[in-house]
Design a protein around this motif. Structure first.
Motif, mmCIF file in Angstrom:
data_model
loop_
_atom_site.group_PDB
_atom_site.id
_atom_site.type_symbol
_atom_site.label_atom_id
_atom_site.label_comp_id
_atom_site.label_asym_id
_atom_site.label_seq_id
_atom_site.Cartn_x
_atom_site.Cartn_y
_atom_site.Cartn_z
ATOM 1 N N LYS A 14 35.586 33.772 41.616
ATOM 2 C CA LYS A 14 35.897 35.436 42.620
ATOM 3 C C LYS A 14 36.998 35.159 43.449
ATOM 4 O O LYS A 14 37.506 36.393 43.638
ATOM 5 C CB LYS A 14 34.577 35.277 43.382
ATOM 6 N N TYR A 15 37.814 33.921 44.027
ATOM 7 C CA TYR A 15 38.636 33.596 44.879
ATOM 8 C C TYR A 15 39.622 33.976 44.183
ATOM 9 O O TYR A 15 41.006 34.750 44.402
ATOM 10 C CB TYR A 15 38.720 32.149 44.851
ATOM 11 N N PHE A 16 39.653 33.857 42.548
ATOM 12 C CA PHE A 16 41.027 33.919 41.568
ATOM 13 C C PHE A 16 40.899 35.339 41.552
ATOM 14 O O PHE A 16 41.839 35.997 40.983
ATOM 15 C CB PHE A 16 40.709 33.177 40.280
ATOM 16 N N TYR A 17 39.814 36.280 41.243
ATOM 17 C CA TYR A 17 39.681 37.333 40.850
ATOM 18 C C TYR A 17 40.372 38.285 42.014
ATOM 19 O O TYR A 17 41.218 39.226 41.918
ATOM 20 C CB TYR A 17 38.374 38.566 40.965
ATOM 21 N N GLY A 18 40.330 37.792 43.239
ATOM 22 C CA GLY A 18 40.235 38.132 44.626
ATOM 23 C C GLY A 18 42.391 38.263 45.130
ATOM 24 O O GLY A 18 43.343 38.640 45.106
ATOM 25 N N PHE A 19 42.520 36.725 44.628
ATOM 26 C CA PHE A 19 44.286 36.313 44.296
ATOM 27 C C PHE A 19 45.158 36.916 43.335
ATOM 28 O O PHE A 19 46.364 37.529 43.976
ATOM 29 C CB PHE A 19 44.015 34.787 44.230
ATOM 30 N N SER A 20 44.206 37.995 41.887
ATOM 31 C CA SER A 20 45.078 38.629 41.372
ATOM 32 C C SER A 20 44.978 39.721 41.137
ATOM 33 O O SER A 20 46.019 40.499 41.169
ATOM 34 C CB SER A 20 44.342 37.995 39.368
ATOM 35 N N ILE A 21 44.168 40.218 42.067
ATOM 36 C CA ILE A 21 43.660 41.442 42.415
ATOM 37 C C ILE A 21 45.149 42.128 43.549
ATOM 38 O O ILE A 21 45.856 43.074 43.647
ATOM 39 C CB ILE A 21 42.847 42.142 42.958
#
Length: 303
Positions: A14-21
């Motif tokens: 979820k942290y990588f999803y947030g960073f990418s978005i």
């Protein structure tokens, strides 16, 4: 000593999803406000590469161009014993000969020149073909993954590939880096390496699924984490090898391949985690929503 890669990758995704978005949104804002910094390959103009035999400063070249009346909109790309001059307009043969003569007589008598010119129609065609190349590659990969695995794997793989391409473009848009044909080559190369790591993880997930007895979401998450841990060493070794080669090209390569090398370095970093924290969690989300097959009704026993 063998490193223990056992970790809850799905929880951290979820942290990588947030960073990418967040990065993609910032990139989209920069593209909408400033646009992309296209090189001469994607916009009309002339690019003059000058091979030098002695040191020549940018100020000297600017002064020379001003004296010739062709220095209104010029971008410079200095390099070791090489100087690239990009003009936003197409230079005529007379202007090219005038520039060569003035440069040889006033700055460097032994300098040699390479002139590349792209007109408006050719620039539009190159841009269109570059988009087609990326889309065709993604469609072909989606078809292969669908046949080799299943449609959920294909969707996860394509989202992961688009993620890598979009984030590289976002970085180039934010820092106003030049996009040319070598950039498109780098994107296609990154897509190839990224899908390789993704397929390795997916293949291990499919293999581990065969021996799994329970198929709840928690069980599937455990299978995915186990599969990633089992393939982590191989994935990191592959990416690290190519990453070192790309860094060496960026440091020691010429100016003509600098954007290619930089694209590879950035894309490999994004691709290193997209297979783990983007593709695998997305497949898990799709798979967990799959309805279990209905139990077959027992046939009545005839007396």
């Amino acid at each position: 000593m063998r490193f223990n890669w056992n970790w809850d990758y799905m929880k951290a995704s979820k942290y990588f999803y947030g960073f990418s978005i967040a990065l993609a949104i910032v990139g989209m804002i920069c593209v909408s406000i400033f646009g992309l910094n296209y090189g001469v390959d994607f916009r009309s103009g002339s690019n003059v590469d000058v091979n030098l035999t002695k040191q020549v400063s940018q100020a000297q070249i600017q002064s020379l161009l001003d004296s010739q009346g062709i220095g209104e909109d010029v971008d410079y790309t200095p390099g070791n014993e090489r100087f690239g001059i990009r003009f936003s307009e197409v230079l005529t043969d007379q202007q090219v000969n005038q520039l060569k003569t003035a440069f040889n007589s006033k700055l460097d008598q032994g300098a040699s020149f390479e002139v590349n010119t792209v007109d408006t129609e050719m620039a539009k065609e190159l841009e269109r073909n570059a988009i087609y190349a990326v889309l065709i590659a993604c469609v072909a990969i989606a078809i292969f993954v669908s046949i080799r695995f299943e449609w959920r794997f294909a969707i996860a793989a394509i989202v992961s590939l688009l993620h890598d391409a979009i984030l590289v473009i976002a970085i180039f848009a934010i820092f106003r880096l030049e996009i040319d044909l070598t950039f498109i080559t780098a994107i296609l190369t990154i897509v190839g390496f990224s899908i390789n790591d993704t397929i390795v993880i997916f293949d291990r997930i499919r293999e581990n699924l065969r021996f799994a007895k329970k198929k709840s979401k928690a069980d599937l998450a455990a299978i995915v984490n186990q599969s990633i841990a089992q393939t982590m060493t191989r994935s990191l070794a592959t990416v690290f090898t190519v990453f070192i080669a790309s860094v060496c090209l960026l440091i020691f390569g010429g100016a003509s391949i600098r954007m290619f090398s930089l694209s590879m370095v950035i894309g490999l970093l994004f691709g290193a985690y997209s297979s783990i924290f983007i593709a695998a969690p997305l497949w898990l989300g799709l798979k967990s929503k799959q309805k279990p097959p209905a139990a077959k009704a027992a046939k009545p026993v005839n007396p």
